[in-house]
Design a protein around this motif. Sequence first.
Motif, short mmCIF file in Angstrom:
data_model
loop_
_atom_site.label_atom_id
_atom_site.label_comp_id
_atom_site.label_asym_id
_atom_site.label_seq_id
_atom_site.Cartn_x
_atom_site.Cartn_y
_atom_site.Cartn_z
N GLY A 1 0.80 -1.24 0.00
CA GLY A 1 0.00 0.00 0.00
C GLY A 1 0.82 1.27 0.00
O GLY A 1 0.29 2.36 0.21
N GLY B 1 2.48 2.55 -2.56
CA GLY B 1 2.34 3.31 -3.81
C GLY B 1 3.16 2.78 -4.98
O GLY B 1 3.34 3.47 -5.97
N LYS B 2 3.64 1.52 -4.87
CA LYS B 2 4.47 0.97 -5.95
C LYS B 2 3.66 0.87 -7.25
O LYS B 2 4.06 1.36 -8.30
CB LYS B 2 5.01 -0.41 -5.54
CG LYS B 2 5.83 -0.39 -4.27
CD LYS B 2 6.39 -1.74 -3.93
CE LYS B 2 5.36 -2.78 -3.57
NZ LYS B 2 4.68 -2.56 -2.28
N SER B 3 2.48 0.23 -7.14
CA SER B 3 1.65 0.09 -8.35
C SER B 3 1.13 1.45 -8.80
O SER B 3 0.95 1.68 -10.00
CB SER B 3 0.48 -0.86 -8.10
OG SER B 3 0.96 -2.07 -7.62
N SER B 4 0.90 2.33 -7.84
CA SER B 4 0.37 3.66 -8.18
C SER B 4 1.35 4.40 -9.09
O SER B 4 0.94 5.10 -10.02
CB SER B 4 0.14 4.48 -6.93
OG SER B 4 -0.66 3.75 -6.04
N1 LIG Z 1 -8.57 3.23 -7.50
C1 LIG Z 1 -8.14 3.70 -6.34
N2 LIG Z 1 -8.79 4.70 -5.73
C2 LIG Z 1 -8.36 5.21 -4.55
N3 LIG Z 1 -7.27 4.75 -3.89
C3 LIG Z 1 -6.58 3.74 -4.45
C4 LIG Z 1 -6.96 3.16 -5.69
N4 LIG Z 1 -6.09 2.17 -5.97
C5 LIG Z 1 -5.20 2.14 -4.95
N5 LIG Z 1 -5.48 3.07 -4.05
C6 LIG Z 1 -4.76 3.35 -2.80
O1 LIG Z 1 -3.44 3.74 -3.12
C7 LIG Z 1 -2.55 3.23 -2.14
C8 LIG Z 1 -1.36 2.61 -2.85
O2 LIG Z 1 -1.82 1.49 -3.56
P1 LIG Z 1 -0.83 0.64 -4.48
O3 LIG Z 1 -1.66 -0.34 -5.22
O4 LIG Z 1 0.04 1.55 -5.23
O5 LIG Z 1 0.03 -0.10 -3.39
P2 LIG Z 1 1.28 -1.08 -3.60
O6 LIG Z 1 2.46 -0.41 -3.02
O7 LIG Z 1 1.37 -1.53 -5.00
O8 LIG Z 1 0.85 -2.27 -2.64
P3 LIG Z 1 1.01 -3.86 -2.80
O9 LIG Z 1 2.43 -4.18 -2.48
O10 LIG Z 1 0.09 -4.39 -1.75
O11 LIG Z 1 0.58 -4.21 -4.17
C9 LIG Z 1 -3.33 2.28 -1.27
O12 LIG Z 1 -3.59 2.92 -0.04
C10 LIG Z 1 -4.62 2.06 -2.00
O13 LIG Z 1 -5.69 1.94 -1.09
#
Ligand SMILES: Nc1ncnc2c1ncn2[C@@H]1O[C@H](COP(=O)(O)OP(=O)(O)OP(=O)(O)O)[C@@H](O)[C@H]1O
Length: 683
Positions: free
Chosen positions: A485, A487-490
Amino acid sequence: MAPALSTLSSKKKTVGSIALVLFFTLYRNKQAIAKFVQSTLQEPTPKSSTRSQKKAVRKKVGVNATFFRQMAKLLPICIPSAVSRETTLLAALAIVLIARTWLDIWFSAFNGQVVKAIVSRNREAFISKAIFEFGLMMWPMSIVNNCLKLTISALALCFRERLTKHAHNQYLDAITFYKIANLDNRLQNADQLLTQDIDKFSENLSHLYSDIAKPLVDIGLFAYKLGEAIGGEAPVFMIAYFVMSGIILRAFSPPFGKYTAIEQKLEGDFRFTHSRIIAHSEEIAFYGGGQREKEVVESSFRKISRHIRKVYTLRFVNGIFDSVLVKYCATMTAYYLLARPVFDPRYATEQMGMEASDPAKLMEDYSRNSSYLVNLSQAVGRLILTGRDLTRFAGYTSRVSELFDVMQDVGAGKYSRTMVTADTGEANQKETIDTTHLKGKVIIQDGVINFSRVPIVTPNKDVLLKELSFRVETGMNCLISGPNGCGKSSLFRILGDLWPLWGGTVTKPAASKLFYVPQKPYLALGSFRDQVIYPDTRDDALEKGFDDERLMELLNVVHLGYLVEREGGWSAVQDWAEVLSGGEKQRVAMARLFYHKPQFAILDECTSAVSIDVEAIMYQYAREAGITLFTVSHRTSLLRHHEYLLRFDGEGHYEFRELDPEDTAAAFGFGHGKSQSAGKVEQ
Ligand SMILES: Nc1ncnc2c1ncn2[C@@H]1O[C@H](COP(=O)(O)OP(=O)(O)OP(=O)(O)O)[C@@H](O)[C@H]1O
């Protein structure tokens, strides 16, 4: 004496025949009148359990100015020009409707003549009417009736084709489908809107024209004919009776429409509890959760039974008054109006100019007039029904129109959603965000991905990282790590233009030179070959020089060569998500990456189910193929395949640095990087 007896017996037979025909004619009228009037007074029945319908109920959609505005937008899509398939069909429908009304009038008069022939025992007249004339006319009647159905169905399909094509063009254009599902939260179920609601709207629209025009013409004509036959006040009286009884019953009836909507919702919830069991059967079985699920399912079912019991009790009481007013009083009124000329010979001879003592003539008139009356009742009923159906139609219109509005907004970079306060989790007001005014800048350039002071902001406007800056050039593989969570995928969603760029500058190659490989790869409908070359078609692949032999080379790199034979060849079609194991799916996705051979690839935990040795082979192959990798992973074995590390700490901080060849698991610990703090962005 004998002639007297014979006259008596002949009179008895005549009276018997009249009584018999009278009975059947009245019985037929009673059923038809009651059926139509009753159908006009029942609440419309929602057809299926959907969230959309609940929403429609909540919004109080109706036939108002908004409805007409929405129709003004949708009609030009359905009927794009004055010379089109649709206008031709509408003209054809008008002709068929006129023909149908003419045939109805013909049949009413014809029926009277047949009855007269029976009552007067005129065999020749009966044969010439019932056999020859009817035998001739049954063909146009049958053809016109079926033409009506055919034209309406053809019109509905044309409308649906136009709307669906228009919707598909917008929905699948760029990534509107993603934005509707993830950024904008106005539409909860676009799939249902695109399939069922457009269909229902088209079907209702095609019926609307005939449902309004035909009854109006019928009311005019049959009221005129009835007035001619039994006096002008009879049709007025009958219409007034229907309208009055309709108003009375509507005022006192319980809200059955609302109850049906609640029932549909409860049925939907009940079905959902079962579909979850099917979808998660394996997990529930492993947990031994049968009993727990049984409680959930039964509790949902109990709500349905309670509700249905309440509704049928109310229906029972309501039905008694309904039948008396609508069925029996309407039949009594009809009896009176039809019998008046018979029992009041003075009225008959004075007003109608008929010979009151001629039973055959009486029967003919009675039969014809009752037929006019039935047709008039049906027309009034249909018109009231159409008026009520308009409310339901307004519901579909509102939903289809909202679909197009949202697609247009999202396509133009505007999205609207209910923002959620991060601390309390409470939903705030709906906010519209216009991304066309954001300050972020994108520069398209080959061989480099450069983030310069780019904030990582979610669609909910939560700032995961205030500013991110890093630069990766061709050949510099970069490992990305950090807690869940953070923000890597973000980061990749921003890189792939899925999320808006709130600020800073992103320099990157064109979209076709970036490729994303997720942890759970998408497997398309189609053959095994289609899985490897997705989203290309076979022709695209051949054009790029990839025949099955070359594709097999790629499969061998990911150690999947055996699959082609196992699954029945390259052209075998299967439900690939079910047929392949987790690791096989991931390896198919890697073969897909090698087929597309982009400049940069984003590997988002996409080899988590692949053994370390095969993973190493794949990374080596990617490097040889000139694909620069961004890898999100927690596997230390991948360190040696990367030159750089981008690491987030989940608290708004990150570091970007070169990886030391000596780095071990310690590299995944957070070092000294630029510090940023998270918050909520202001537009
Ligand atoms: N469509 C969306 N709308 C609002 N918030 C979102 C959305 N998608 C993701 N988020 C939020 O953005 C934050 C980062 O999400 P992200 O998917 O980038 O995490 P991550 O680092 O890839 O996590 P993981 O290792 O679990 O995959 C999270 O708090 C998530 O709830």
